[in-house]
Design a protein around this motif. Structure first.
Motif, short mmCIF file in Angstrom:
data_model
loop_
_atom_site.label_atom_id
_atom_site.label_comp_id
_atom_site.label_asym_id
_atom_site.label_seq_id
_atom_site.Cartn_x
_atom_site.Cartn_y
_atom_site.Cartn_z
N THR A 150 39.55 40.21 17.77
CA THR A 150 38.23 39.95 18.49
C THR A 150 37.08 39.83 17.61
OG1 THR A 150 37.59 42.20 18.82
CG2 THR A 150 38.87 41.06 20.62
N ARG A 151 36.11 38.88 17.92
CA ARG A 151 35.13 38.81 17.18
C ARG A 151 33.58 38.83 17.58
NH1 ARG A 151 32.85 35.34 20.01
NH2 ARG A 151 33.56 33.18 20.27
N PHE A 152 32.67 39.23 16.86
CA PHE A 152 31.30 39.23 17.36
C PHE A 152 30.65 37.99 16.58
CE2 PHE A 152 26.77 41.29 16.88
CZ PHE A 152 26.38 40.68 18.10
N ILE A 203 28.81 35.22 11.45
CA ILE A 203 27.49 34.84 11.51
C ILE A 203 27.62 33.40 11.91
CG2 ILE A 203 25.21 34.50 10.30
CD1 ILE A 203 26.09 37.47 11.17
N GLU A 204 26.76 32.92 13.19
CA GLU A 204 26.83 31.60 13.61
C GLU A 204 25.48 31.03 13.17
OE1 GLU A 204 28.81 31.51 17.50
OE2 GLU A 204 30.44 31.52 16.45
N ASP A 205 25.31 30.51 11.90
CA ASP A 205 23.96 30.02 11.61
C ASP A 205 23.76 28.69 11.38
OD1 ASP A 205 25.63 30.30 9.70
OD2 ASP A 205 24.40 31.26 7.90
N THR A 230 27.66 21.78 15.90
CA THR A 230 26.93 22.40 16.83
C THR A 230 27.97 23.86 17.13
OG1 THR A 230 28.29 21.10 18.23
CG2 THR A 230 26.15 20.38 17.96
N TYR A 231 27.06 24.42 17.90
CA TYR A 231 28.03 25.84 18.28
C TYR A 231 29.04 25.44 19.03
CZ TYR A 231 29.55 29.41 21.36
OH TYR A 231 30.20 30.53 21.84
N ASN A 232 29.11 24.54 19.99
CA ASN A 232 30.28 23.94 20.67
C ASN A 232 31.45 23.52 19.96
OD1 ASN A 232 28.46 24.07 22.83
ND2 ASN A 232 28.18 22.09 23.08
N1 GLU Z 1 26.48 32.55 18.38
C1 GLU Z 1 26.60 32.61 19.95
C2 GLU Z 1 25.54 33.35 20.23
O1 GLU Z 1 24.71 34.20 19.40
C3 GLU Z 1 27.80 33.36 20.20
C4 GLU Z 1 28.60 33.00 21.36
C5 GLU Z 1 29.99 33.46 21.11
O2 GLU Z 1 30.20 34.58 21.01
O3 GLU Z 1 30.63 32.36 21.41
O4 GLU Z 1 24.98 33.33 21.36
#
Ligand code: GLU
Length: 476
Positions: free
Chosen positions: A5-7, A41-43, A185-187
């Protein structure tokens, strides 16, 4: 198959209750299956980055002991764990889509986009970019936005928490894959990363549900299997009528720690924000939560953030602390004047409050009279329900009798008997005599048990303060 799993937070500021709950639930799922938990990290949204936010995320997880097995600071087999360092990977995957005819360069300007939006509005239909696909084709160069060529259709899918969901083809659109700054993009990025990092579960907040059909369309185009979806219910304010906002107390979790909330209490509280084990048990150790947690017992509807419940829970954990743990908790919060006191005195004061405080910070305001004589405030007497009925000379008499008796009393367990004898001797009720003695010795209308409090303060201090009150009464 190994559960992974991931955060995946975006480093855009603070770590509120909702983010930490997401991290914790993802961690729980991994740990209860002896799996792995990843921090990514989603930067990719460069406009929303907040300096130091990544350190803040790491520090929060570290302080709460939500340990990840792979992450930006510790690496792992699928490094790097920061999306900004994975741009080449996204470009490669974007090219795959381009080559399969499932992506196209989109040179529509902002003005043109606005015009198209207006057009849809005038025609009273929702704006879907796919209705206006450009006709000319271009070779893609980084610096040009790339869009997904969607294949709109209705979808039904299963979410482990939310159950069976569905949406019509209007929920599928040509969304941007790579922006003009070269970032994905995040998507797009999260789908590529979840796949490459072998994530088995996507645990996240419910704001992404509406985008699910788009994601499903992209999974198909990339020919990859979607992970299990675990969408968490929103966290609501105390009244339960809207999502918890900063104003309702969605504080940064580190602020709770700073105010003397205990990590295990916070985790216990977070775990029960939307989950229960089906019994009435409320207090769970982290290990117990790991053993008992079940995604199928996570509720669909909003979970109320009840500050009183958090305070109660924290106080339950404070009650169980050993002397050393208690001292450690309270250390940052003693009033300044406590510096002049020895540690065994501090421990006595700490213990007397152990059953009374909700969080560490409270000791600061509650305990000051143990460390300094406060200015006599006669209003405490004059505003007391019972004491205000008494003449001043009666009050003085009562205090004098008290001094006379206490000056020959040992301030140990006998003090309780002595105080009770004083009630008989003065023919007063506790809510009169004890209130008066309490106010005189602590300058506070409330304190822990009077006898215990006075035993810690000691005879000399108590007699001095009783005299100070008499002096003040005589002056007035
Ligand atoms: N980067 C997204 C956020 O911070 C995370 C969403 C996800 O866990 O896929 O909301």
């Amino acid at each position: 198959m190994m559960v992974r799993t991931r955060f995946a937070p975006s480093p855009t500021g603070y770590m509120h209750v909702g983010s930490v709950r997401t991290a914790f639930f993802a961690y729980l799922i991994a740990k209860q299956h002896n799996g792995q938990f990843i921090l990514r990290i989603e930067d990719t949204d460069q406009n929303r980055l907040v300096t130091n936010s990544v350190n803040h995320i790491i520090k929060t997880l570290h302080e709460l002991n939500i340990v990840y097995d792979e992450g930006p600071d510790i690496g792992g087999p699928y490094s790097p764990y920061r999306q900004s360092q994975r741009l080449e990977i996204y470009h490669e995957w974007a090219l795959k889509l381009l080559n399969n005819g499932r992506a196209y360069v989109d040179l529509t300007s902002q003005d043109e986009l606005n015009q198209l939006r207006n057009l849809s509005k005038n025609q009273q239909k929702p704006f879907l970019f796919r209705d206006y696909r450009p006709t000319s084709q271009h070779q893609w160069q980084i610096g040009q936005p790339l869009r997904f060529l969607s294949n709109p259709k209705p979808y039904s899918w299963h979410d482990e928490v939310m159950g069976d969901l569905s949406a019509g083809p209007e929920a599928v659109d040509d969304f941007i894959l790579i922006k003009s700054d070269g970032y994905p993009t995040y998507n797009f990025a999260h789908i590529v990363d979840d796949y490459l990092m072998k994530c088995t579960h996507v645990v996240r907040s419910n704001e992404f549900i509406a985008s699910m059909p788009k994601f499903l369309n992209l999974y198909e185009a990339l020919d990859i299997e979607k992970p299990l979806l675990v969408t968490l219910p929103p966290i609501m304010n105390d009244a339960g009528n809207k999502k918890l906002s900063k104003r309702d107390g969605a504080k940064d979790i580190l602020d709770y720690l700073k105010n003397g909330y205990l990590k295990d209490a916070l985790l216990n509280f977070l775990a029960t924000l939307g989950w229960n084990d089906g019994s009435t048990q409320e207090i769970f150790s982290v290990q117990e939560i790991i053993n008992k947690f079940d995604i199928h017992r996570v509720q669909k509807s909003g979970a109320k953030f009840d500050q009183k419940r958090l305070d109660w829970m924290n106080s339950q954990y404070i009650k169980k602390l050993s002397a050393d743990q208690l001292i450690k908790l309270l250390k940052p919060f003693w009033p300044q004047s406590a510096n002049n006191y020895q540690s065994d005195y501090l421990l006595q004061v700490a213990k007397i409050f152990q059953d009374r405080i909700r969080y560490g910070q409270e000791i600061n305001q509650l305990s000051d009279y143990f460390f300094e004589d406060k200015t006599v405030n006669l209003d405490l007497i004059f505003q007391d329900k019972q004491l205000k009925k008494l003449e001043k000379n009666i009050l003085i008499d009562l205090l004098e009798i008290t001094i006379n008796e206490l000056k020959n009393t040992l301030f140990d367990q006998n003090l309780t008997t002595k105080l009770n004898q004083l009630l008989i001797q003065t023919n007063q009720k506790p809510n009169v005599l004890f209130s008066l003695i309490r106010i005189a010795t602590t300058q506070s209308p409330h304190s822990p048990g009077l006898s215990e409090t006075m035993q810690i303060l000691g005879q000399k201090t108590c007699l001095r303060r009783l005299h100070q009150t008499i002096d003040e009464l005589k002056k007035n």
